[in-house]
Design a protein around this motif. Sequence first.
Motif, PDB file in Angstrom:
ATOM      1  N   ILE A   1       0.833  -1.187   0.000  1.00  0.00           N
ATOM      2  CA  ILE A   1       0.000   0.000   0.000  1.00  0.00           C
ATOM      3  C   ILE A   1       0.881   1.256   0.000  1.00  0.00           C
ATOM      4  N   THR A   2       0.656   2.110  -0.992  1.00  0.00           N
ATOM      5  CA  THR A   2       1.400   3.369  -1.092  1.00  0.00           C
ATOM      6  C   THR A   2       0.548   4.485  -0.498  1.00  0.00           C
ATOM      7  N   ILE A   3       1.076   5.659  -0.518  1.00  0.00           N
ATOM      8  CA  ILE A   3       0.330   6.818  -0.025  1.00  0.00           C
ATOM      9  C   ILE A   3      -0.968   6.980  -0.811  1.00  0.00           C
ATOM     10  N   GLU A   4      -0.924   6.644  -2.124  1.00  0.00           N
ATOM     11  CA  GLU A   4      -2.114   6.752  -2.967  1.00  0.00           C
ATOM     12  C   GLU A   4      -3.040   5.546  -2.782  1.00  0.00           C
ATOM     13  N   HIS A   5      -2.735   4.635  -1.871  1.00  0.00           N
ATOM     14  CA  HIS A   5      -3.517   3.418  -1.615  1.00  0.00           C
ATOM     15  C   HIS A   5      -3.571   2.519  -2.843  1.00  0.00           C
ATOM     16  N   ASN A   6      -2.431   2.252  -3.435  1.00  0.00           N
ATOM     17  CA  ASN A   6      -2.335   1.337  -4.568  1.00  0.00           C
ATOM     18  C   ASN A   6      -1.370   0.203  -4.247  1.00  0.00           C
ATOM     19  N   LEU A   7      -1.693  -0.991  -4.752  1.00  0.00           N
ATOM     20  CA  LEU A   7      -0.739  -2.091  -4.789  1.00  0.00           C
ATOM     21  C   LEU A   7      -0.080  -2.005  -6.156  1.00  0.00           C
ATOM     22  N   THR A   8       1.232  -2.197  -6.240  1.00  0.00           N
ATOM     23  CA  THR A   8       1.908  -2.033  -7.527  1.00  0.00           C
ATOM     24  C   THR A   8       2.871  -3.179  -7.804  1.00  0.00           C
ATOM     25  N   LEU A   9       3.081  -3.431  -9.096  1.00  0.00           N
ATOM     26  CA  LEU A   9       4.114  -4.352  -9.567  1.00  0.00           C
ATOM     27  C   LEU A   9       4.658  -3.796 -10.859  1.00  0.00           C
ATOM     28  N   GLU A  10       5.976  -3.676 -10.950  1.00  0.00           N
ATOM     29  CA  GLU A  10       6.641  -3.289 -12.192  1.00  0.00           C
ATOM     30  C   GLU A  10       7.495  -4.464 -12.633  1.00  0.00           C
ATOM     31  N   MET A  11       7.232  -4.944 -13.851  1.00  0.00           N
ATOM     32  CA  MET A  11       7.954  -6.082 -14.421  1.00  0.00           C
ATOM     33  C   MET A  11       8.690  -5.651 -15.672  1.00  0.00           C
ATOM     34  N   LYS A  12       9.821  -6.289 -15.903  1.00  0.00           N
ATOM     35  CA  LYS A  12      10.615  -6.027 -17.102  1.00  0.00           C
ATOM     36  C   LYS A  12      10.882  -7.370 -17.772  1.00  0.00           C
TER      37      LYS A  12
ATOM     38  N   CYS B   1       5.999  -3.753 -17.923  1.00  0.00           N
ATOM     39  CA  CYS B   1       4.598  -3.786 -17.525  1.00  0.00           C
ATOM     40  C   CYS B   1       4.502  -3.207 -16.130  1.00  0.00           C
ATOM     41  N   ASN B   2       3.686  -2.194 -16.000  1.00  0.00           N
ATOM     42  CA  ASN B   2       3.420  -1.589 -14.698  1.00  0.00           C
ATOM     43  C   ASN B   2       1.952  -1.839 -14.380  1.00  0.00           C
ATOM     44  N   THR B   3       1.688  -2.470 -13.249  1.00  0.00           N
ATOM     45  CA  THR B   3       0.311  -2.719 -12.833  1.00  0.00           C
ATOM     46  C   THR B   3       0.073  -2.088 -11.478  1.00  0.00           C
ATOM     47  N   TYR B   4      -1.137  -1.646 -11.301  1.00  0.00           N
ATOM     48  CA  TYR B   4      -1.503  -1.130  -9.997  1.00  0.00           C
ATOM     49  C   TYR B   4      -2.997  -1.298  -9.798  1.00  0.00           C
ATOM     50  N   LYS B   5      -3.358  -1.388  -8.556  1.00  0.00           N
ATOM     51  CA  LYS B   5      -4.753  -1.596  -8.183  1.00  0.00           C
ATOM     52  C   LYS B   5      -5.028  -0.787  -6.932  1.00  0.00           C
ATOM     53  N   HIS B   6      -6.126  -0.079  -6.956  1.00  0.00           N
ATOM     54  CA  HIS B   6      -6.527   0.674  -5.763  1.00  0.00           C
ATOM     55  C   HIS B   6      -6.804  -0.320  -4.641  1.00  0.00           C
ATOM     56  N   ALA B   7      -6.337  -0.012  -3.458  1.00  0.00           N
ATOM     57  CA  ALA B   7      -6.463  -0.949  -2.342  1.00  0.00           C
ATOM     58  C   ALA B   7      -6.650  -0.183  -1.037  1.00  0.00           C
ATOM     59  N   SER B   8      -7.027  -0.930  -0.045  1.00  0.00           N
ATOM     60  CA  SER B   8      -7.107  -0.361   1.297  1.00  0.00           C
ATOM     61  C   SER B   8      -5.995  -0.974   2.142  1.00  0.00           C
ATOM     62  N   VAL B   9      -5.823  -0.494   3.324  1.00  0.00           N
ATOM     63  CA  VAL B   9      -4.776  -1.030   4.195  1.00  0.00           C
ATOM     64  C   VAL B   9      -5.040  -2.479   4.568  1.00  0.00           C
ATOM     65  N   PHE B  10      -6.256  -2.957   4.318  1.00  0.00           N
ATOM     66  CA  PHE B  10      -6.600  -4.342   4.641  1.00  0.00           C
ATOM     67  C   PHE B  10      -6.506  -5.269   3.432  1.00  0.00           C
ATOM     68  N   SER B  11      -6.105  -4.734   2.288  1.00  0.00           N
ATOM     69  CA  SER B  11      -6.034  -5.530   1.062  1.00  0.00           C
ATOM     70  C   SER B  11      -4.886  -6.512   1.104  1.00  0.00           C
ATOM     71  N   TYR B  12      -5.114  -7.646   0.458  1.00  0.00           N
ATOM     72  CA  TYR B  12      -4.094  -8.682   0.328  1.00  0.00           C
ATOM     73  C   TYR B  12      -3.357  -8.452  -0.982  1.00  0.00           C
ATOM     74  N   SER B  13      -2.044  -8.455  -0.943  1.00  0.00           N
ATOM     75  CA  SER B  13      -1.258  -8.213  -2.154  1.00  0.00           C
ATOM     76  C   SER B  13      -0.866  -9.541  -2.797  1.00  0.00           C
ATOM     77  N   ASN B  14      -1.546  -9.886  -3.881  1.00  0.00           N
ATOM     78  CA  ASN B  14      -1.281 -11.115  -4.614  1.00  0.00           C
ATOM     79  C   ASN B  14      -0.608 -10.752  -5.931  1.00  0.00           C
ATOM     80  N   TYR B  15       0.711 -10.787  -5.936  1.00  0.00           N
ATOM     81  CA  TYR B  15       1.465 -10.382  -7.122  1.00  0.00           C
ATOM     82  C   TYR B  15       1.395 -11.414  -8.228  1.00  0.00           C
TER      83      TYR B  15
END
Length: 156
Positions: A81-92, A110-124
């Motif tokens: 979770i970032t300040i913007e409440h996103n989960l992120t993955l950057e792949m090359k 490939c840059n992916t992101y998903k809006h999330a809350s502090v309770f979100s599970y990060s499944n990369y």
Amino acid sequence: MFKVVKYSIFAGVFLTLVGCGTKIEILPEIVESSKDQHIIYAKFDSNKTYMKKYLPSNVIIKDDAPISVEYNFTNIKTGNITIEHNLTLEMKADLKFFNNNKEINITSFCNTYKHASVFSYSNYTKFRKVCIPEIQKNLQQQINIKFEKGEFNVFK
């Protein structure tokens, strides 16, 4: 981070995948796409044989081919979770065609992101499953463009 000057390729494609709220950005953006599918035959030069299934569809593995290919993925950045409440993955993805004298390198991001809350599970793993097919298509188009521009003639 990645600069391609020779082609009409620019940064910044955004696709929203319906139903999952995941946003994906593929770089470089392919502005001029090829209508033809150019097949490249190459030896797979890696002990990571599991990577063969992730190659672009126009790369055909042939043990007696005059060129070799290496392929790998790198997770550049994963972020909870970032300040913007996103989960992120950057792949090359790096794809290298080579023989004893020459080499051609092709890269896709490939840059992916998903809006999330502090309770979100990060499944990369889910993010990777979204990125890999898009990276394959991007690399496939880059190969077609390079082929049409004659860049693969260095191997003749």
